[in-house]
Design an enzyme around this catalytic site. Structure first.
Site, PDB file in Angstrom:
ATOM      1  N   GLY A  46       8.291 -10.629  25.835  1.00  0.00           N
ATOM      2  CA  GLY A  46       7.435 -10.196  24.438  1.00  0.00           C
ATOM      3  C   GLY A  46       8.432 -10.421  22.813  1.00  0.00           C
ATOM      4  O   GLY A  46       9.274 -10.686  23.111  1.00  0.00           O
ATOM      5  N   GLN A  51       9.990  -9.878  14.394  1.00  0.00           N
ATOM      6  CA  GLN A  51      11.055 -10.430  14.622  1.00  0.00           C
ATOM      7  C   GLN A  51      11.208 -11.172  14.628  1.00  0.00           C
ATOM      8  O   GLN A  51      12.823 -11.194  14.359  1.00  0.00           O
ATOM      9  CB  GLN A  51      11.328  -9.861  16.795  1.00  0.00           C
ATOM     10  CG  GLN A  51      10.802  -8.756  16.668  1.00  0.00           C
ATOM     11  CD  GLN A  51      10.703  -8.513  18.803  1.00  0.00           C
ATOM     12  OE1 GLN A  51       9.772  -8.818  18.975  1.00  0.00           O
ATOM     13  NE2 GLN A  51      12.467  -8.267  19.090  1.00  0.00           N
ATOM     14  N   CYS A  94      15.422  -4.924  24.246  1.00  0.00           N
ATOM     15  CA  CYS A  94      14.756  -5.448  23.407  1.00  0.00           C
ATOM     16  C   CYS A  94      15.572  -6.469  22.199  1.00  0.00           C
ATOM     17  O   CYS A  94      16.731  -6.317  22.089  1.00  0.00           O
ATOM     18  CB  CYS A  94      14.379  -4.401  22.156  1.00  0.00           C
ATOM     19  SG  CYS A  94      13.308  -4.945  20.718  1.00  0.00           S
ATOM     20  N   LEU A  95      14.966  -7.692  22.018  1.00  0.00           N
ATOM     21  CA  LEU A  95      15.513  -8.870  21.250  1.00  0.00           C
ATOM     22  C   LEU A  95      16.288  -9.138  19.897  1.00  0.00           C
ATOM     23  O   LEU A  95      17.048  -9.418  20.093  1.00  0.00           O
ATOM     24  CB  LEU A  95      14.753 -10.203  21.338  1.00  0.00           C
ATOM     25  CG  LEU A  95      13.901 -10.200  22.974  1.00  0.00           C
ATOM     26  CD1 LEU A  95      13.304 -11.793  22.551  1.00  0.00           C
ATOM     27  CD2 LEU A  95      15.239 -11.067  23.843  1.00  0.00           C
ATOM     28  N   HIS A 136       5.228  -1.167  23.779  1.00  0.00           N
ATOM     29  CA  HIS A 136       6.488  -1.918  22.708  1.00  0.00           C
ATOM     30  C   HIS A 136       6.194  -2.414  21.751  1.00  0.00           C
ATOM     31  O   HIS A 136       7.109  -2.417  20.377  1.00  0.00           O
ATOM     32  CB  HIS A 136       6.989  -2.362  23.552  1.00  0.00           C
ATOM     33  CG  HIS A 136       8.405  -2.441  23.048  1.00  0.00           C
ATOM     34  ND1 HIS A 136      10.094  -2.638  23.539  1.00  0.00           N
ATOM     35  CD2 HIS A 136       9.318  -4.488  22.267  1.00  0.00           C
ATOM     36  CE1 HIS A 136      11.175  -3.382  23.441  1.00  0.00           C
ATOM     37  NE2 HIS A 136      10.490  -3.941  22.622  1.00  0.00           N
ATOM     38  N   GLU A 137       5.932  -4.106  21.949  1.00  0.00           N
ATOM     39  CA  GLU A 137       5.006  -4.607  20.973  1.00  0.00           C
ATOM     40  C   GLU A 137       4.122  -4.048  19.219  1.00  0.00           C
ATOM     41  O   GLU A 137       4.379  -4.517  18.896  1.00  0.00           O
ATOM     42  CB  GLU A 137       4.861  -5.554  21.534  1.00  0.00           C
ATOM     43  CG  GLU A 137       5.090  -6.665  22.397  1.00  0.00           C
ATOM     44  CD  GLU A 137       6.598  -7.297  22.153  1.00  0.00           C
ATOM     45  OE1 GLU A 137       6.911  -7.167  21.261  1.00  0.00           O
ATOM     46  OE2 GLU A 137       7.320  -7.761  23.458  1.00  0.00           O
ATOM     47  N   HIS A 140       6.506  -2.591  17.225  1.00  0.00           N
ATOM     48  CA  HIS A 140       7.479  -3.187  16.584  1.00  0.00           C
ATOM     49  C   HIS A 140       6.692  -3.177  14.807  1.00  0.00           C
ATOM     50  O   HIS A 140       6.867  -3.148  13.735  1.00  0.00           O
ATOM     51  CB  HIS A 140       7.891  -4.393  17.000  1.00  0.00           C
ATOM     52  CG  HIS A 140       8.264  -4.501  17.401  1.00  0.00           C
ATOM     53  ND1 HIS A 140       9.676  -4.038  17.496  1.00  0.00           N
ATOM     54  CD2 HIS A 140       9.027  -4.625  19.204  1.00  0.00           C
ATOM     55  CE1 HIS A 140      11.267  -4.995  17.872  1.00  0.00           C
ATOM     56  NE2 HIS A 140      10.342  -5.044  19.377  1.00  0.00           N
TER      57      HIS A 140
HETATM   58  O1  GNR Z   1      12.672  -9.278  26.441  1.00  0.00           O
HETATM   59  C1  GNR Z   1      11.663  -7.852  26.485  1.00  0.00           C
HETATM   60  N1  GNR Z   1      11.775  -7.435  27.857  1.00  0.00           N
HETATM   61  C2  GNR Z   1      11.192  -5.743  27.887  1.00  0.00           C
HETATM   62  C3  GNR Z   1      11.673  -5.051  28.937  1.00  0.00           C
HETATM   63  C4  GNR Z   1      11.092  -4.115  29.350  1.00  0.00           C
HETATM   64  C5  GNR Z   1      10.577  -3.434  28.323  1.00  0.00           C
HETATM   65  C6  GNR Z   1       9.352  -4.023  27.217  1.00  0.00           C
HETATM   66  C7  GNR Z   1      10.204  -5.748  26.749  1.00  0.00           C
HETATM   67  S1  GNR Z   1       9.829  -6.634  24.944  1.00  0.00           S
HETATM   68  C8  GNR Z   1      11.629  -6.815  25.250  1.00  0.00           C
HETATM   69  C9  GNR Z   1      11.080  -7.989  23.760  1.00  0.00           C
HETATM   70  C10 GNR Z   1      11.400  -7.638  23.145  1.00  0.00           C
HETATM   71  O2  GNR Z   1      12.049  -7.107  21.980  1.00  0.00           O
HETATM   72  N2  GNR Z   1       9.931  -7.145  22.109  1.00  0.00           N
HETATM   73  O3  GNR Z   1       9.739  -7.628  21.330  1.00  0.00           O
HETATM   74 NI    NI Z   2      10.945  -5.657  21.156  1.00  0.00          NI
END
Ligand code: GNR
Ligand code: NI
Length: 174
Positions: A46, A51, A94-95, A136-137, A140
């Site tokens: 995601g 980001q 999270c990236l 999660h997104e 952000h």
């Molecule tokens: O790549 C991602 N893996 C992930 C694993 C578990 C819960 C959420 C994520 S999102 C993350 C990519 C990212 O940072 N998205 O904002």
């Molecule tokens: Ni993230």
């Protein structure tokens, strides 16, 4: 399509609240294409526009496994309209917080309304990883990171580690 640089901790831009998209036009689709390519390259499942430094309420996602056909998903102005009381925990990454993972508890299910790639109104009933990833997104888009749900000690430790490895990498490159 272009691979963009992903911002990492402690970049203050990651704490900005993103604004609603007004027009789903070709410029926005270009942004979503770049986000998707950046996400695949990383690789991640995601990515929120903030980001890559763009404060718009746009998310891309692909939860397909390595051996499965690609399944890109696009969410514009996503809004959680319902969350289950029932919780589930996932080991999240999270990236923008490279190489750090923590178990985070979130609603097991959620319903989200959004606009799709063409600007059409949609609703999705999400469970499991899709539910976790959407939450999660959407966090952000509001300047929230998964480490905000941890104790101050764990959070500070993760920030320290990311800052340290960033500095070490700089030293090698320079
Ligand atoms: O790549 C991602 N893996 C992930 C694993 C578990 C819960 C959420 C994520 S999102 C993350 C990519 C990212 O940072 N998205 O904002
Ligand atoms: Ni993230």
């Amino acid at each position: 399509m272009t691979i963009k640089k992903i911002l990492t901790l402690p970049d203050p831009i990651l704490r900005k609240k993103s604004s609603n998209v007004v027009d789903v036009d070709n410029d926005l689709r270009q942004l979503m294409d770049d986000m998707l390519q950046t996400m695949y390259d990383a690789p991640g499942i995601g990515l929120a526009a903030i980001q890559i430094g763009v404060p718009k309420r746009v998310v891309v996602m692909d939860l397909a496994k390595n051996d499965e056909k690609k399944n890109p998903m696009y969410f514009i102005n996503p809004e959680i309209i319902w969350k289950s009381e029932e919780k589930s925990s996932y080991e999240e990454g999270c990236l923008s917080i490279p190489n750090q993972f923590a178990k985070i508890e979130r609603a097991e299910k959620c319903n989200v309304k959004y606009l799709d790639y063409n600007g059409n109104k949609k609703k999705i009933e999400a469970t499991g990883l899709l539910s976790t990833c959407l939450q999660h997104e959407i966090d952000h888009l509001n300047g929230i990171l998964f480490i905000d749900y941890l104790s101050k000690l764990k959070k500070d430790n993760i920030i320290k580690k990311v800052v340290k490895s960033k500095k070490e990498l700089e030293r090698v490159v320079v």
